[in-house]
Design a protein around this motif. Structure first.
Motif, PDB file in Angstrom:
ATOM      1  N   TYR A 104     -54.296 163.958  41.321  1.00 45.17           N
ATOM      2  CA  TYR A 104     -52.809 163.420  41.691  1.00 45.17           C
ATOM      3  C   TYR A 104     -53.201 163.125  43.062  1.00 45.17           C
ATOM      4  CZ  TYR A 104     -52.054 167.732  44.839  1.00 45.17           C
ATOM      5  OH  TYR A 104     -51.832 168.694  45.515  1.00 45.17           O
ATOM      6  N   GLN A 105     -52.178 162.104  43.638  1.00 50.59           N
ATOM      7  CA  GLN A 105     -52.148 161.767  44.870  1.00 50.59           C
ATOM      8  C   GLN A 105     -50.577 161.950  45.327  1.00 50.59           C
ATOM      9  OE1 GLN A 105     -53.605 157.824  45.497  1.00 50.59           O
ATOM     10  NE2 GLN A 105     -55.629 158.871  45.845  1.00 50.59           N
ATOM     11  N   LEU A 106     -50.294 162.479  46.401  1.00 51.75           N
ATOM     12  CA  LEU A 106     -48.962 162.780  47.065  1.00 51.75           C
ATOM     13  C   LEU A 106     -48.688 161.897  48.090  1.00 51.75           C
ATOM     14  CD1 LEU A 106     -46.231 164.165  46.623  1.00 51.75           C
ATOM     15  CD2 LEU A 106     -47.242 166.027  48.033  1.00 51.75           C
ATOM     16  N   HIS A 107     -47.414 160.892  48.018  1.00 49.08           N
ATOM     17  CA  HIS A 107     -47.263 159.959  48.943  1.00 49.08           C
ATOM     18  C   HIS A 107     -45.610 160.120  49.374  1.00 49.08           C
ATOM     19  CE1 HIS A 107     -51.109 157.895  48.498  1.00 49.08           C
ATOM     20  NE2 HIS A 107     -50.801 158.006  47.427  1.00 49.08           N
ATOM     21  N   HIS A 108     -45.327 160.681  50.142  1.00 50.51           N
ATOM     22  CA  HIS A 108     -44.053 161.071  50.434  1.00 50.51           C
ATOM     23  C   HIS A 108     -43.273 161.783  49.452  1.00 50.51           C
ATOM     24  CE1 HIS A 108     -44.528 159.156  54.332  1.00 50.51           C
ATOM     25  NE2 HIS A 108     -45.205 158.215  53.828  1.00 50.51           N
TER      26      HIS A 108
ATOM     27  N   TYR B  80     -43.595 160.449  46.266  1.00 49.17           N
ATOM     28  CA  TYR B  80     -43.917 159.980  44.885  1.00 49.17           C
ATOM     29  C   TYR B  80     -45.358 160.859  44.834  1.00 49.17           C
ATOM     30  CZ  TYR B  80     -40.864 155.965  45.478  1.00 49.17           C
ATOM     31  OH  TYR B  80     -39.986 155.322  45.555  1.00 49.17           O
ATOM     32  N   LEU B  81     -45.232 161.115  43.473  1.00 53.70           N
ATOM     33  CA  LEU B  81     -46.464 162.054  42.959  1.00 53.70           C
ATOM     34  C   LEU B  81     -47.285 161.283  41.811  1.00 53.70           C
ATOM     35  CD1 LEU B  81     -48.160 164.594  42.859  1.00 53.70           C
ATOM     36  CD2 LEU B  81     -46.561 165.355  41.259  1.00 53.70           C
ATOM     37  N   SER B  82     -48.349 160.386  42.310  1.00 48.72           N
ATOM     38  CA  SER B  82     -48.976 159.854  41.288  1.00 48.72           C
ATOM     39  C   SER B  82     -49.908 160.752  40.437  1.00 48.72           C
ATOM     40  CB  SER B  82     -49.941 158.541  42.081  1.00 48.72           C
ATOM     41  OG  SER B  82     -49.080 157.757  42.639  1.00 48.72           O
ATOM     42  N   LEU B  83     -49.888 160.771  39.242  1.00 47.11           N
ATOM     43  CA  LEU B  83     -50.718 161.518  38.377  1.00 47.11           C
ATOM     44  C   LEU B  83     -51.492 160.630  37.744  1.00 47.11           C
ATOM     45  CD1 LEU B  83     -47.705 163.720  36.608  1.00 47.11           C
ATOM     46  CD2 LEU B  83     -49.339 164.185  38.623  1.00 47.11           C
ATOM     47  N   ILE B  84     -52.909 160.788  38.149  1.00 47.61           N
ATOM     48  CA  ILE B  84     -53.958 160.041  38.096  1.00 47.61           C
ATOM     49  C   ILE B  84     -55.006 160.271  36.847  1.00 47.61           C
ATOM     50  CG2 ILE B  84     -56.020 159.026  39.267  1.00 47.61           C
ATOM     51  CD1 ILE B  84     -54.585 159.815  41.874  1.00 47.61           C
ATOM     52  N   HIS B  85     -55.523 161.580  36.555  1.00 43.94           N
ATOM     53  CA  HIS B  85     -56.634 161.769  35.515  1.00 43.94           C
ATOM     54  C   HIS B  85     -56.442 163.176  35.130  1.00 43.94           C
ATOM     55  CE1 HIS B  85     -60.230 161.638  33.500  1.00 43.94           C
ATOM     56  NE2 HIS B  85     -60.623 162.635  34.208  1.00 43.94           N
ATOM     57  N   THR B  86     -56.306 163.357  33.672  1.00 43.85           N
ATOM     58  CA  THR B  86     -56.145 164.752  33.212  1.00 43.85           C
ATOM     59  C   THR B  86     -57.691 164.946  32.425  1.00 43.85           C
ATOM     60  OG1 THR B  86     -53.934 164.585  32.962  1.00 43.85           O
ATOM     61  CG2 THR B  86     -55.058 166.379  31.585  1.00 43.85           C
ATOM     62  N   GLU B  87     -58.022 166.264  32.904  1.00 43.18           N
ATOM     63  CA  GLU B  87     -59.470 166.504  32.230  1.00 43.18           C
ATOM     64  C   GLU B  87     -59.100 168.004  31.477  1.00 43.18           C
ATOM     65  OE1 GLU B  87     -63.151 166.713  34.102  1.00 43.18           O
ATOM     66  OE2 GLU B  87     -62.612 164.871  35.129  1.00 43.18           O
ATOM     67  N   VAL B  88     -59.245 168.141  30.175  1.00 46.04           N
ATOM     68  CA  VAL B  88     -59.415 169.452  29.662  1.00 46.04           C
ATOM     69  C   VAL B  88     -60.841 169.601  29.040  1.00 46.04           C
ATOM     70  CG1 VAL B  88     -58.435 170.821  27.666  1.00 46.04           C
ATOM     71  CG2 VAL B  88     -57.165 169.090  28.845  1.00 46.04           C
TER      72      VAL B  88
END
Length: 106
Positions: A32-36, A38-46
């Motif tokens: 993720y990236q957290l900007h104020h 806003y939480l951008s969820l970028i990539h999931t790995e299992v």
């Protein structure tokens, strides 16, 4: 979420900007990236050993609950997260308007 995963704590590894869910000695992650607010969820790995067991879905749900508790707005850049939210439209309330399908609830 599979009840098996309810007691497993979500780890916020802020240093690596990823949420982690450790299951049976393996760790699923969601970058993720957290900007104020806003939480951008970028990539999931299992890991392969955990695939097909609902671990990815449990991870996403735990992250969405985490974001909801903090009144964050989600930007679902990861296709797995976007698909999860599409299957569970109640979560659209957390998603930034430009990332919701046309006609989705506010």
């Amino acid at each position: 979420m599979n009840p098996t995963y309810h007691p497993i704590p979500l780890t916020d590894n802020a240093y690596d900007q990823q949420f982690e869910l450790a299951v049976n000695g393996a760790t699923a992650l969601l970058q993720y990236q957290l900007h104020h607010q806003y939480l951008s969820l970028i990539h999931t790995e299992v890991p392969a050993a955990l695939q097909g067991q609902g671990v990815g879905s449990a991870l996403v749900e735990k992250v969405l609950l985490w974001a909801q508790e903090r009144h964050l707005t989600i930007i679902p850049l990861c296709p797995f997260v976007a698909h999860y939210i599409h299957r569970h439209p109640a979560w659209y309330q957390l998603v930034a308007p430009g990332y919701r399908p046309a006609g989705a609830a506010q």
